[in-house]
Structure formats: C-alpha cells, structure tokens
Scaffold this motif. Structure first.
Motif, short mmCIF file in Angstrom:
data_model
loop_
_atom_site.label_atom_id
_atom_site.label_comp_id
_atom_site.label_asym_id
_atom_site.label_seq_id
_atom_site.Cartn_x
_atom_site.Cartn_y
_atom_site.Cartn_z
N GLY A 158 84.84 37.67 67.92
CA GLY A 158 84.16 38.14 69.12
C GLY A 158 84.50 37.31 70.34
N LEU A 159 84.53 35.98 70.16
CA LEU A 159 84.84 35.08 71.27
C LEU A 159 86.22 35.38 71.85
CD1 LEU A 159 84.15 32.44 72.92
CD2 LEU A 159 85.39 31.20 71.12
N PHE A 160 87.22 35.48 70.97
CA PHE A 160 88.59 35.71 71.44
C PHE A 160 88.79 37.14 71.95
CE2 PHE A 160 89.70 31.90 68.78
CZ PHE A 160 90.20 31.13 69.82
N ALA A 161 88.18 38.12 71.28
CA ALA A 161 88.31 39.50 71.75
C ALA A 161 87.77 39.65 73.16
CB ALA A 161 87.58 40.45 70.80
N GLY A 162 86.73 38.87 73.47
CA GLY A 162 86.13 38.92 74.80
C GLY A 162 87.07 38.46 75.90
N GLN A 164 98.06 26.68 77.24
CA GLN A 164 97.34 26.67 78.51
C GLN A 164 96.65 28.01 78.77
OE1 GLN A 164 100.30 25.56 81.40
NE2 GLN A 164 99.83 23.38 81.25
N GLU A 165 97.33 29.10 78.41
CA GLU A 165 96.75 30.43 78.64
C GLU A 165 95.50 30.64 77.79
OE1 GLU A 165 96.14 34.22 80.19
OE2 GLU A 165 97.28 32.50 80.92
N VAL A 166 95.53 30.15 76.55
CA VAL A 166 94.34 30.23 75.70
C VAL A 166 93.19 29.45 76.35
CG1 VAL A 166 93.33 29.61 73.46
CG2 VAL A 166 95.64 30.57 73.56
N ALA A 167 93.48 28.22 76.79
CA ALA A 167 92.46 27.40 77.43
C ALA A 167 91.94 28.07 78.71
CB ALA A 167 93.02 26.01 77.75
N ILE A 179 89.69 23.31 65.49
CA ILE A 179 90.05 24.72 65.64
C ILE A 179 90.76 24.82 66.99
CG2 ILE A 179 89.26 27.10 65.88
CD1 ILE A 179 86.87 26.41 64.11
N SER A 180 92.05 25.13 66.94
CA SER A 180 92.88 25.16 68.15
C SER A 180 94.08 26.07 67.87
CB SER A 180 93.35 23.75 68.48
OG SER A 180 94.37 23.34 67.58
N PRO A 181 94.92 26.31 68.87
CA PRO A 181 96.13 27.12 68.63
C PRO A 181 97.07 26.52 67.59
CG PRO A 181 95.66 27.04 70.97
CD PRO A 181 94.73 26.05 70.32
N ASP A 182 96.89 25.26 67.23
CA ASP A 182 97.69 24.67 66.15
C ASP A 182 97.40 25.33 64.81
OD1 ASP A 182 99.21 22.88 67.59
OD2 ASP A 182 98.44 21.10 66.57
N GLY A 183 96.14 25.70 64.59
CA GLY A 183 95.75 26.21 63.27
C GLY A 183 95.31 27.65 63.28
N CYS A 184 95.52 28.35 64.39
CA CYS A 184 95.14 29.77 64.51
C CYS A 184 96.37 30.58 64.89
CB CYS A 184 94.09 29.98 65.60
SG CYS A 184 92.57 29.05 65.44
N ARG A 185 96.42 31.83 64.45
CA ARG A 185 97.37 32.78 65.04
C ARG A 185 96.59 33.61 66.05
NH1 ARG A 185 100.09 32.72 59.90
NH2 ARG A 185 102.26 32.11 60.22
N LEU A 186 97.01 33.53 67.29
CA LEU A 186 96.33 34.19 68.40
C LEU A 186 97.33 35.07 69.13
CD1 LEU A 186 94.49 30.99 69.74
CD2 LEU A 186 93.51 32.77 68.28
N SER A 237 89.18 22.62 70.98
CA SER A 237 88.40 22.39 69.77
C SER A 237 86.98 21.95 70.11
CB SER A 237 89.09 21.33 68.90
OG SER A 237 88.55 21.32 67.59
N GLU A 238 86.84 21.10 71.12
CA GLU A 238 85.51 20.69 71.57
C GLU A 238 84.68 21.92 71.96
OE1 GLU A 238 83.32 18.69 75.47
OE2 GLU A 238 85.40 19.36 75.51
N HIS A 239 85.28 22.80 72.74
CA HIS A 239 84.60 24.00 73.22
C HIS A 239 84.13 24.87 72.05
CE1 HIS A 239 83.67 27.38 75.85
NE2 HIS A 239 84.52 28.15 75.19
N ILE A 240 85.03 25.12 71.10
CA ILE A 240 84.70 25.99 69.97
C ILE A 240 83.66 25.36 69.05
CG2 ILE A 240 85.64 27.03 67.87
CD1 ILE A 240 88.21 27.61 69.47
N PHE A 241 83.81 24.07 68.75
CA PHE A 241 82.85 23.40 67.87
C PHE A 241 81.47 23.34 68.52
CE2 PHE A 241 86.25 22.62 65.15
CZ PHE A 241 85.88 21.89 64.03
N THR A 242 81.42 23.17 69.83
CA THR A 242 80.13 23.15 70.53
C THR A 242 79.45 24.52 70.43
OG1 THR A 242 80.91 21.46 72.07
CG2 THR A 242 79.00 22.75 72.75
N LEU A 243 80.23 25.59 70.61
CA LEU A 243 79.67 26.93 70.49
C LEU A 243 79.21 27.22 69.07
CD1 LEU A 243 82.21 28.96 72.69
CD2 LEU A 243 79.88 28.28 73.30
#
Length: 259
Positions: free
Chosen positions: A164-168, A230-233, A197-204, A54-60
């Motif tokens: 875009g971030l996740f597709a990358g 962990q794989e998402v991170a 914003i994390s895998p808790d509240g997203c379907r990835l 969440s820190e990473h995404i909010f910073t971006l």
C-alpha cells in the motif's frame, strides 16, 4: 573520541558496539554486491539513502504495531538499534515473479503471482544462501514452530503495509527480503524485525513503466543506481522535489575538507 568496537561487518553494513548494553550502532556502507558477492562495486551515497529509507519504513511499521530493532537514526549513515540474536533465515516475500523464481520455475518475469509466496533461505554466504523448507528449519532447530508462525505473520503484515505504501507513490513492490531476530526479556524471547528495508533488499518497479528502481540496476548493469534510489526516496517524501537532489556523501565531504 574513543574508537568504537566493531562487532560485525557484512556486505552492506557494519555493526558497532552501542552506547548502552543491549544496543548496537548500524552503519550503512556504499558497497554493492550481487550474486552472493561474486559481483562487487560501489554506489556513491547508497548508504545515506538506505539509512534514511529504512528509518522511514521501520518508523511507519512501528506505528502499526510491528516490533523492530530500530531505535532512532543517529546521523546520515548510522542508526541506533536493539541487539538481537539473528535467526539464520532470510525470508523472501514475493508478489510478482522476478529473479530466481522466474529462473527456477520458468515463470515469465513480471507475471503477477496467484497469491503472495513466502520463501525461506538459509543464511550462509559460503553455501550461496540455499533455499530451505519448514522441515529443514524444524529438523535443524534454526527456529521453533511458534517462532516461524510469528515470522510468517509479521512478513504478511509487512507485505500488506508496504504494498500500500509503495502503490501510493506509483511503485510496485515485486518482492523483498526480511530478516528477524530474537530479543530476550529475562528468559522470555520474542521475534522482532531486524536488518533493513531499502532498495538493496526490495524489487521496486515503477507502476507505469516497469522501470527498475532497486539493486537490479547494479546486478544487471543497467546503470543509474543512484538516481533510482534517489527517486524512491523522493517519492516517499524523503528528498525535495526538483532542485538539487544530490545526496551528501559524508566520506567524500570529509576528504574535500582535508580531514
């Protein structure tokens, strides 16, 4: 050290009084819930991973001009955030049919939607967070028309960026939940992104295999929740490739040290 005053405890986080007026400390728990807390469990290390993701995404998001409550990460489980007045609406952004929309409308899970759909749900666990319309929001004064325009605009901007971030990194953003809050400057209030914003509240989903990399692994008893988070991170560059990918659990670490 003085004991901090707890302000609020939710299903996945605890909010404590911050060091300065207008701030809070957001603590990420390992607790996992599903189906409005009808199913409960623990995913060891989840709070550490969600804090970092969440820190990473909010910073971006801040870098592209999306206003958020995030100030900085304090440690492995805590963030310093701005105190906001939460708008009692959960905003769900859908790109691919999954979960409740598939059940409600009979759309096969995995079907790409003709266009991005934004849904609104009233934040009330006792009521099961019922789906609501713009008419309900206006009638009951949960948010003004101008605030809802801002919320919808921000939701679309966040969705465009995250897709875009996740597709990358080979991940399909199926859907996700956002929460917003009001922050006041004198009498002027504005809407900013809150919560996490994390895998808790997203379907990835993995783009090649459609493997689920989110809390659906807990909801549907698929197992491998920690590995998925962990794989998402790892794909986001927050964990090293190869080697020891374990996440240090601070609570477990303290117990091991006999504290």
């Amino acid at each position: 050290m003085a004991r901090r005053r707890q302000i609020y405890e939710g299903k996945a986080k605890i909010l404590y009084e911050g060091p300065e007026p207008g701030t809070l400390i957001q603590y990420f728990k390992d607790d996992a819930t599903a189906f409005n807390a009808q199913k409960k469990g623990t995913i060891n290390g989840k709070g550490v991973l969600n804090n970092r993701i969440s820190e990473h995404i909010f910073t971006l998001l801040d870098h592209i001009g999306v206003p958020t409550h995030f100030i900085r990460r304090l440690n492995m489980r805590e963030q310093l955030i701005r105190q906001v007045e939460i708008v009692p609406i959960e905003v769900v952004v859908r790109n691919v049919a999954a979960g409740s929309i598939s059940t409600r409308l009979g759309i096969e899970e995995g079907t790409k939607l003709p266009r991005t759909i934004i849904e609104y749900y009233y934040k009330d666990d006792a009521l099961g967070d019922p789906m609501i319309s713009d008419e309900h929001i206006a009638a009951f004064g949960w948010a003004s028309q101008e605030e809802m325009h801002d919320i919808a605009d921000l939701a679309i901007r966040v969705n465009d960026f995250l897709c875009g971030l996740f597709a990358g990194v080979g991940i399909r953003l199926v859907d996700f939940k956002l929460e917003f809050g009001r922050i006041f400057d004198n009498d002027f209030g504005r809407i900013i992104l809150a919560d996490e914003i994390s895998p808790d509240g997203c379907r990835l989903w993995d783009m090649e295999t459609n493997e689920k990399m989110d809390k659906d692994r807990f909801r549907r008893d698929l197992g491998g929740e920690v590995e998925a988070y962990q794989e998402v991170a790892r794909r986001l560059g927050l964990l090293p490739e190869g080697g020891d990918n374990s996440v240090l659990d601070l609570e477990k670490h303290r117990k091991n040290r006999g504290k």
